[in-house]
Design a protein around this motif. Structure first.
Motif, PDB file in Angstrom:
ATOM      1  N   GLY A   1       0.832  -1.253   0.058  1.00 49.83           N
ATOM      2  CA  GLY A   1      -0.114  -0.019  -0.100  1.00 49.83           C
ATOM      3  C   GLY A   1       0.833   1.275  -0.020  1.00 49.83           C
ATOM      4  N   LYS A   2       0.092   2.360   0.283  1.00 55.44           N
ATOM      5  CA  LYS A   2       0.760   3.775   0.263  1.00 55.44           C
ATOM      6  C   LYS A   2       0.264   4.524   1.357  1.00 55.44           C
ATOM      7  N   ASP A   3      -0.880   4.124   2.110  1.00 55.94           N
ATOM      8  CA  ASP A   3      -1.365   4.953   3.068  1.00 55.94           C
ATOM      9  C   ASP A   3      -0.548   4.885   4.391  1.00 55.94           C
ATOM     10  N   VAL A   4      -0.700   5.847   5.115  1.00 52.92           N
ATOM     11  CA  VAL A   4      -0.146   5.889   6.476  1.00 52.92           C
ATOM     12  C   VAL A   4      -0.649   4.751   7.324  1.00 52.92           C
ATOM     13  N   GLN A   5      -0.111   4.171   8.045  1.00 49.33           N
ATOM     14  CA  GLN A   5      -0.459   2.784   8.906  1.00 49.33           C
ATOM     15  C   GLN A   5       0.090   2.893  10.312  1.00 49.33           C
ATOM     16  N   CYS A   6      -0.921   2.381  11.020  1.00 51.49           N
ATOM     17  CA  CYS A   6      -0.660   2.575  12.570  1.00 51.49           C
ATOM     18  C   CYS A   6      -0.201   1.033  12.937  1.00 51.49           C
ATOM     19  N   ALA A   7       1.069   0.778  13.394  1.00 51.68           N
ATOM     20  CA  ALA A   7       1.561  -0.515  13.446  1.00 51.68           C
ATOM     21  C   ALA A   7       2.747  -0.818  14.835  1.00 51.68           C
ATOM     22  N   LYS A   8       2.573  -1.748  15.289  1.00 50.70           N
ATOM     23  CA  LYS A   8       3.526  -1.907  16.473  1.00 50.70           C
ATOM     24  C   LYS A   8       4.840  -2.634  15.970  1.00 50.70           C
TER      25      LYS A   8
END
Length: 379
Positions: A115-122
């Motif tokens: 993808g290319k979107d901003v992602q929240c991830a640990k």
């Protein structure tokens, strides 16, 4: 990176360089344009071989802006980024540190984050074999570790590229050994605007069918402003006086009207921004335009001699909390991104590319008010 409200923000003061430009306008000492006419070979914009040399010398080597810090406002964020022509990952780890990696799993070379979107991830998990990485790039875990006897996880971290976060912007360099010194110096100017505390309101990617320098050129001269932008922002710049200088390879300019500057405290950045409009051309290809209460950042990423990807970001003081505030910022965004930039500046660049490609203008002529274009070409 919790953001303060506008009421909580401290009084911001300009840097010595910003203050000097403003005072030179107020005191009638603004540097006069060079009183000569210059030319630039059209091949600078139309020759694929010349573009390849530029790309190798500039975009494949030098420090360059990738995105504003506001794109990753909190720890635990990942942003895939492909528009520089290489698969990148921008992350902000759990300690708040920004990183730029190649988006490549160290197991079998698979693209790590899609993808290319901003992602929240640990953490980041490879979709192929589930090798798992922390946001600082270190290999955290892998399935069936017994099938990789002797594997040292510390030797399989993601490939990290040189980067620097300063003045509310994330810079990177494609090669080791890059000197970020000038980026740090100019970063102080953006600290003076409080850019690290701003909120990302909108971002949009434009595909411009023109050479990257044709876009930069529009922000290196004031000759076109009251004409090309007659129906948008042109009236705001009528009879303005321009002063400019350079910070290393980066260009900085200021425009103001003498009649509006009387009794203005130029040591107060908020007051200064009401009467002075700054513009920055960060080498090689980023444009920053601070308005009185928001900022536009345009990152240019050329992909061919006649094609440039432009990502436009609009930063505002805080997230809109009311419908009225949202509508206010939407109007500003529409005016600049769709009106001034896309419909006027980018359109002019595309028309310029079409004309230069014909060969009808072998050496475009630059007047004294366009000397910034000649300086860029000389770099």
């Amino acid at each position: 990176m919790n953001r303060a409200t506008t009421q909580d923000l401290p009084r911001l003061e300009p840097t010595a360089g910003q203050l000097a430009l403003a005072e030179s306008i107020r005191d009638g000492e603004a540097r006069r344009p060079v009183d000569t006419i210059g030319t630039i070979p059209a091949t600078r914009y139309t020759d694929p071989e010349h573009f390849s040399k530029e790309k190798a010398a500039l975009f494949d080597k030098l420090p360059q802006v990738l995105a504003p810090s506001a794109l990753l406002p909190e720890p635990g964020i990942v942003v895939p980024h492909d528009d520089t022509g290489r698969p990148l990952l921008i992350t902000r780890d759990n300690e708040g540190q920004a990183h730029v990696f190649l988006n490549v799993c160290q197991h079998r070379g698979t693209r790590l984050v899609e993808g290319k979107d901003v992602q929240c991830a640990k953490r980041m998990v490879c979709p192929y074999h589930a090798w798992t990485y922390k946001l600082d790039g270190k290999l955290l875990a892998l399935p069936r570790p017994e099938t990789f006897p002797g594997l040292n996880k510390s030797e399989h971290s993601l490939v990290e590229l040189p980067s620097l976060e300063t003045g509310g912007m994330i810079w990177f360099a494609p090669q080791e050994g890059a000197d970020f010194g000038h980026a740090e110096v100019i970063g102080a100017d953006f600290d003076a605007f409080g850019m690290s505390d701003l909120h990302l309101f909108r971002r949009k990617t434009h595909q411009v069918k023109g050479n990257w320098k044709l876009i930069m050129d529009a922000f290196l001269e004031s000759y076109h402003v009251t004409r090309l932008h007659a129906d948008t922002i042109g009236p705001f710049f009528k009879d303005g006086i321009t002063s400019g200088d350079m910070v290393g390879p980066h260009m900085r300019s200021a425009v103001g009207r003498l009649e509006e500057m009387e009794d203005v405290d130029l040591t107060d950045m908020t007051a200064m921004r009401r009467v002075i409009t700054f513009a920055y051309q960060l080498f090689p290809a980023t444009v920053i335009v601070p308005s009185p209460d928001y900022m536009n950042i345009m990152v240019l990423m050329p992909s061919a001699h006649n094609h440039t990807i432009v990502e436009d970001f609009m930063l505002i003081p805080e997230e809109p909390k009311t419908e009225k505030a949202l509508n206010h910022w939407e109007r500003s965004w529409k005016l600049l991104d769709a009106g001034v930039f896309a419909s006027e500046d980018f359109r002019a660049a595309e028309h310029g590319q079409q004309g230069l490609d014909t060969g009808a203008s072998g050496e475009p002529t630059m007047g004294p008010l366009e000397s910034g274009i000649v300086r860029l070409d000389a770099v």
